[in-house]
Write a protein that holds these residues in place. Structure first.
Motif, mmCIF file in Angstrom:
data_model
loop_
_atom_site.group_PDB
_atom_site.id
_atom_site.type_symbol
_atom_site.label_atom_id
_atom_site.label_comp_id
_atom_site.label_asym_id
_atom_site.label_seq_id
_atom_site.Cartn_x
_atom_site.Cartn_y
_atom_site.Cartn_z
ATOM 1 N N ARG A 108 31.638 41.702 51.695
ATOM 2 C CA ARG A 108 30.960 42.236 52.884
ATOM 3 C C ARG A 108 30.045 43.404 52.575
ATOM 4 O O ARG A 108 29.551 44.068 53.488
ATOM 5 C CB ARG A 108 32.027 42.638 53.919
ATOM 6 N N GLY A 109 29.814 43.671 51.300
ATOM 7 C CA GLY A 109 28.902 44.740 50.905
ATOM 8 C C GLY A 109 29.446 46.130 51.136
ATOM 9 O O GLY A 109 28.683 47.102 51.155
ATOM 10 N N ASP A 110 30.760 46.268 51.304
ATOM 11 C CA ASP A 110 31.390 47.566 51.558
ATOM 12 C C ASP A 110 31.757 48.201 50.221
ATOM 13 O O ASP A 110 32.882 48.073 49.738
ATOM 14 C CB ASP A 110 32.629 47.373 52.438
ATOM 15 N N ARG A 111 30.804 48.901 49.630
ATOM 16 C CA ARG A 111 31.001 49.482 48.306
ATOM 17 C C ARG A 111 32.095 50.560 48.326
ATOM 18 O O ARG A 111 32.921 50.631 47.415
ATOM 19 C CB ARG A 111 29.679 50.059 47.802
ATOM 20 N N ARG A 112 32.089 51.417 49.355
ATOM 21 C CA ARG A 112 33.076 52.496 49.421
ATOM 22 C C ARG A 112 34.492 51.934 49.536
ATOM 23 O O ARG A 112 35.410 52.366 48.833
ATOM 24 C CB ARG A 112 32.778 53.408 50.610
ATOM 25 N N GLY A 113 34.662 50.960 50.447
ATOM 26 C CA GLY A 113 35.979 50.361 50.606
ATOM 27 C C GLY A 113 36.436 49.648 49.350
ATOM 28 O O GLY A 113 37.609 49.725 48.970
ATOM 29 N N MET A 114 35.510 48.970 48.691
ATOM 30 C CA MET A 114 35.870 48.258 47.466
ATOM 31 C C MET A 114 36.377 49.228 46.401
ATOM 32 O O MET A 114 37.390 48.983 45.737
ATOM 33 C CB MET A 114 34.660 47.488 46.944
ATOM 34 N N ARG A 115 35.673 50.343 46.232
ATOM 35 C CA ARG A 115 36.087 51.324 45.223
ATOM 36 C C ARG A 115 37.488 51.865 45.513
ATOM 37 O O ARG A 115 38.314 52.034 44.610
ATOM 38 C CB ARG A 115 35.085 52.475 45.167
ATOM 39 N N ALA A 116 37.763 52.154 46.785
ATOM 40 C CA ALA A 116 39.070 52.708 47.144
ATOM 41 C C ALA A 116 40.193 51.718 46.839
ATOM 42 O O ALA A 116 41.237 52.081 46.276
ATOM 43 C CB ALA A 116 39.084 53.096 48.618
ATOM 44 N N TRP A 117 39.981 50.468 47.206
ATOM 45 C CA TRP A 117 41.015 49.462 46.957
ATOM 46 C C TRP A 117 41.137 49.156 45.467
ATOM 47 O O TRP A 117 42.245 48.866 44.973
ATOM 48 C CB TRP A 117 40.726 48.198 47.748
ATOM 49 N N LEU A 118 40.016 49.187 44.734
ATOM 50 C CA LEU A 118 40.100 48.976 43.281
ATOM 51 C C LEU A 118 40.914 50.088 42.618
ATOM 52 O O LEU A 118 41.677 49.836 41.672
ATOM 53 C CB LEU A 118 38.702 48.912 42.662
ATOM 54 N N ASP A 119 40.747 51.307 43.093
ATOM 55 C CA ASP A 119 41.539 52.416 42.542
ATOM 56 C C ASP A 119 43.033 52.165 42.765
ATOM 57 O O ASP A 119 43.855 52.398 41.862
ATOM 58 C CB ASP A 119 41.126 53.735 43.193
ATOM 59 N N ALA A 120 43.381 51.715 43.965
ATOM 60 C CA ALA A 120 44.785 51.412 44.245
ATOM 61 C C ALA A 120 45.278 50.275 43.360
ATOM 62 O O ALA A 120 46.401 50.308 42.832
ATOM 63 C CB ALA A 120 44.958 51.050 45.726
ATOM 64 N N MET A 121 44.435 49.259 43.177
ATOM 65 C CA MET A 121 44.831 48.133 42.336
ATOM 66 C C MET A 121 45.056 48.573 40.892
ATOM 67 O O MET A 121 46.005 48.136 40.230
ATOM 68 C CB MET A 121 43.759 47.044 42.386
ATOM 69 N N ARG A 122 44.193 49.445 40.390
ATOM 70 C CA ARG A 122 44.359 49.932 39.017
ATOM 71 C C ARG A 122 45.682 50.683 38.863
ATOM 72 O O ARG A 122 46.384 50.540 37.851
ATOM 73 C CB ARG A 122 43.185 50.826 38.632
ATOM 74 N N GLU A 123 46.017 51.481 39.862
ATOM 75 C CA GLU A 123 47.282 52.217 39.823
ATOM 76 C C GLU A 123 48.463 51.258 39.770
ATOM 77 O O GLU A 123 49.393 51.419 38.966
ATOM 78 C CB GLU A 123 47.384 53.123 41.047
ATOM 79 N N GLY A 124 48.424 50.248 40.631
ATOM 80 C CA GLY A 124 49.513 49.279 40.642
ATOM 81 C C GLY A 124 49.564 48.445 39.381
ATOM 82 O O GLY A 124 50.646 48.143 38.861
ATOM 83 N N SER A 125 48.390 48.046 38.870
ATOM 84 C CA SER A 125 48.347 47.235 37.658
ATOM 85 C C SER A 125 48.973 47.959 36.480
ATOM 86 O O SER A 125 49.653 47.352 35.638
ATOM 87 C CB SER A 125 46.897 46.859 37.325
ATOM 88 N N ALA A 126 48.753 49.264 36.407
ATOM 89 C CA ALA A 126 49.345 50.045 35.319
ATOM 90 C C ALA A 126 50.870 50.043 35.411
ATOM 91 O O ALA A 126 51.569 50.033 34.391
ATOM 92 C CB ALA A 126 48.815 51.477 35.359
ATOM 93 N N LYS A 127 51.405 50.015 36.639
ATOM 94 C CA LYS A 127 52.861 50.030 36.811
ATOM 95 C C LYS A 127 53.498 48.702 36.433
ATOM 96 O O LYS A 127 54.629 48.666 35.924
ATOM 97 C CB LYS A 127 53.202 50.356 38.267
ATOM 98 N N VAL A 128 52.784 47.577 36.716
ATOM 99 C CA VAL A 128 53.402 46.258 36.513
ATOM 100 C C VAL A 128 52.830 45.515 35.316
ATOM 101 O O VAL A 128 53.189 44.361 35.067
ATOM 102 C CB VAL A 128 53.247 45.392 37.782
ATOM 103 N N GLY A 129 51.936 46.166 34.565
ATOM 104 C CA GLY A 129 51.379 45.517 33.376
ATOM 105 C C GLY A 129 50.493 44.339 33.687
ATOM 106 O O GLY A 129 50.551 43.309 32.997
ATOM 107 N N ALA A 130 49.663 44.464 34.736
ATOM 108 C CA ALA A 130 48.796 43.348 35.147
ATOM 109 C C ALA A 130 47.329 43.644 34.874
ATOM 110 O O ALA A 130 46.455 43.090 35.540
ATOM 111 C CB ALA A 130 49.004 43.050 36.630
ATOM 112 N N ASP A 131 47.056 44.507 33.898
ATOM 113 C CA ASP A 131 45.666 44.883 33.636
ATOM 114 C C ASP A 131 44.826 43.674 33.249
ATOM 115 O O ASP A 131 43.733 43.467 33.788
ATOM 116 C CB ASP A 131 45.600 45.930 32.516
ATOM 117 N N ARG A 132 45.313 42.870 32.347
ATOM 118 C CA ARG A 132 44.497 41.765 31.842
ATOM 119 C C ARG A 132 44.469 40.582 32.806
ATOM 120 O O ARG A 132 43.412 39.991 33.040
ATOM 121 C CB ARG A 132 45.026 41.304 30.482
#
Length: 689
Positions: free
Chosen positions: A282-306
């Motif tokens: 939907r072209g929401d750059r700000r929202g995308m960045r915020a959710w990507l930050d949350a995803m990165r945090e969670g990925s680090a906890k569960v080892g889902a980076d790749r």
């Protein structure tokens, strides 16, 4: 929705219209499931109201309509007759039996039977079917009919039905999974009810029923177990985005797990990944960045980076329009298939992109996709795949094939939902390219868009006007589109560069995601439109040489047509006609019938002008040359100026205002690349000479 009704009640148009009128708005949009059973309407009552059946025959036919499977043996056990006896009985003409299966020949009969049978009789028949399936040890069907026959909760049956629904959902049978899980939820409570509601809600959104999914999944908050809330969070965000047109603005951390349980954190991480991707659509750059930050945090906890983080980051930025993001090795239809196909298209290898999509479509690729785990075979994911496939076919120039593929997909899949309505934009452009107008499929898809989503119709109207020969209207519409910021999808869809009005003073816009040759063709069209007359003679040959390298017949055909129009405008009638003839053949090969007709009309105008008597008209050559470029009124104004008339004289002669003459003359100057009346007169006599 129409396709589903046709499959349920046959192709009787009157019945389909009457039944559609009984549906609510969300059901007509496909955002809610159709009622089961479908309501009877007067057209069906008139068809079967006079049918006389014995109680035994009525029970037989009703059992066929009600039973969960289509197997013949349980029906024979209910009725007591053999298949041979049924075939010669009074109901033999109403049923079809083949290879151990049985069905009603006309589905409308099943609708009428269920509507005209007393509820108590229907419950009794469900009970009989329950016992038959139980004796055959077909537990799923037995549990289904037990639940349907029960007037009170049946927790044991509910648990089995929920497990069955999960299996059905994983195999892509999401409509049936939604139906079964919804039935299970009505017969239990507590954690088991939460589980059934979760399966029903996830199945609903996987089938494209976003309104239904929101209704179910919202029910998990705030009282359901944390695990069920987290497992449903991603699907709820998807459903709300489709209904509202935007991802809800939430604090992701407010929904984060309160424990260190790895599965819970993975569910939260996956929900953040889905939200980031939806924002990107939907072209929401700000929202995308915020959710990507949350995803990165969670990925680090569960080892889902790749397996999760990397492909989601790549896919989100690509869909947003960033061409510099590298491909990422994901798995499954979205994280690998669609991402890889789009990257292949960007690199110019469209055939490889189509092969990547086809690998999943064969059913031979069983990879789990972490982003849509459990829904890899769902109609919604299939709709994403279909939209990308059609987009690649358009990029390759196979316009006719792309339109056929889109129509087939629209019959079975929610193609209006992916990429914030990109499938609707594509469908409209394909209809215009082939028909020259919007057809029933494009109109139906446009109507099915969720209310908050809007598409820009100015370009579509501009294309329609251009193909109809009304270039003045096309230019006016494209000017309005340009004034609105020239909105367009980040994934490139063919527009109307033939009537571009961009100037050097316009602010630069980000390039859309597209193959290199489409970008190259856009540059060629800009040069054709904007080169000064003195440079055109020397540059045309090089532009033509580059155009011959374009592999898409649709893209090259449009460039060749523009070269022809520009050549005719500058008085080179024979050369221009040759380019138009080549363009006609290329566009015909692409399947773009409306574009082909538009070029044929230009050729006919040139031929008619060439054969018209001109002995008494020394300016006939310039008139013929300009006919292909100017509207009829602009041509009148131009010729009167060349003959020496003032703006006031022209206004009086044409019964218009002086201001109108000035507007027409300004457009003439722009199209013919002259700045003054003197230059226009000199150009006319040079062509005539």
């Amino acid at each position: 929705m129409v396709a589903r009704l046709v499959s349920e009640v046959t192709g009787d148009a009157a019945t389909v219209r009457a039944m559609a009128a009984r549906l609510d708005f969300a059901q007509r949009q496909g955002l809610r499931a159709l009622p089961s059973p479908l309501p009877s309407v007067p057209e069906i009552d008139a068809l079967y109201g006079s049918l006389r059946l014995t109680d035994r025959d009525r029970d037989l036919l009703l059992a066929v309509a009600l039973h969960l499977s289509d197997s013949l043996e349980p029906i024979l056990a209910i009725d007591g007759r053999t298949a041979a006896e049924l075939a010669v009985s009074p109901v033999g003409d109403l049923i079809e039996m083949h290879a151990g299966r049985i069905r009603l020949i006309d589905p409308r009969l099943g609708i009428w039977l269920q509507a005209s049978t007393a509820p108590s009789d229907t419950v009794a028949l469900h009970t009989r079917l329950h016992h038959v399936f139980l004796s055959r040890r077909e537990q799923v069907c037995a549990d289904w009919h037990a639940a349907r026959s029960s007037t009170s909760r049946s927790p044991v049956a509910a648990s089995a039905l929920t497990r069955t629904a999960r299996v059905l959902a994983q195999t892509g049978k999401n409509v049936r999974a939604f139906q079964i899980a919804g039935e299970a939820a009505a017969h239990t409570s507590g954690a088991e009810r939460d589980e059934a509601t979760l399966v029903a809600g996830v199945s609903a959104i996987a089938a494209g029923h976003a309104v239904e999914a929101v209704r179910l999944l919202v029910g998990l908050y705030p009282d359901a177990t944390e695990r069920h809330r987290l497992q449903g969070l991603g699907s709820l965000l998807v459903a709300q985005a489709f209904v509202r047109g935007a991802v809800p603005e939430l604090d992701a951390h407010a929904f984060a797990p309160r424990t260190d349980d790895r599965d819970d954190w993975y569910s939260w991480t996956r929900a953040a990944a889905l939200a980031a991707f939806l924002c990107a659509e939907r072209g929401d750059r700000r929202g995308m960045r915020a959710w990507l930050d949350a995803m990165r945090e969670g990925s680090a906890k569960v080892g889902a980076d790749r397996c999760l983080r990397d492909p989601v980051v790549a896919l989100s930025w690509l869909v947003l329009g960033d061409r510099d993001i590298d491909d990422a090795p994901g798995t499954g239809p979205l994280s690998r298939g669609i991402l890889g196909a789009l990257h292949a298209g960007m690199d110019g290898d469209i055939d490889r992109g189509l092969r990547l999509l086809a690998a999943w479509d064969t059913g031979m690729d069983e990879e789990v996709d972490p982003l849509v785990a459990g829904c890899e075979r769902s109609p919604l994911v299939a709709a994403y795949r279909a939209v990308v496939e059609v987009l690649l076919l358009m990029w390759r120039g196979d316009i006719g094939a792309a339109r056929i593929r889109m129509m087939r997909a629209a019959v079975a899949l929610p193609v209006a939902l992916p990429f914030a309505g990109l499938g609707v934009v594509i469908s409209r452009r394909l209809d215009l390219a082939v028909l020259g107008r919007l057809g029933p499929f494009a109109r139906a898809l446009t109507a099915s868009l969720p209310a908050p989503q809007r598409i820009d119709r100015l370009v579509d109207r501009g294309i329609e006007a251009f193909l109809a020969g009304d270039e003045e209207e096309a230019i006016a519409l494209m000017r309005l589109w340009h004034d609105r910021g020239a909105p367009r999808p980040s994934l490139s869809v063919p527009g109307l560069e033939e009537s571009s009005i961009e100037t050097d003073d316009d602010p630069p816009r980000s390039a859309p995601i597209e193959p290199p040759e489409i970008t190259l063709a856009r540059g060629l069209r800009s040069r054709i439109l904007n080169l000064p007359a003195e440079e055109w003679q020397t540059e045309r040959a090089s532009i033509s040489a580059v155009a011959r390298t374009l592999r898409s017949p649709f893209t090259r055909g449009r460039v060749e047509a523009m070269i022809g129009i520009r050549s005719i405008r500058d008085g080179e009638i024979r050369i221009g006609r040759e380019y138009l003839a080549d363009a006609r053949h290329l566009l015909e090969v692409s399947g773009a019938t409306a574009w082909t007709r538009a070029v044929e009309c230009r050729i006919d105008r040139v031929d008619a002008a060439e054969t018209a008597p001109s002995a008494k008209d020394p300016l006939s050559s310039s008139r013929r040359a300009w006919e292909a470029q100017l509207t009829a009124r602009e041509l009148e104004v131009a010729m009167l100026v060349v003959e020496g008339a003032s703006n006031r004289d022209i206004a009086d002669a044409l019964h218009v205002s002086v201001r109108t003459v000035e507007v027409h003359l300004g457009r003439v100057f722009g199209k013919l690349d002259v700045r003054t009346r003197v230059e226009l007169t000199v150009l006319a006599h040079r062509i005539g000479g």
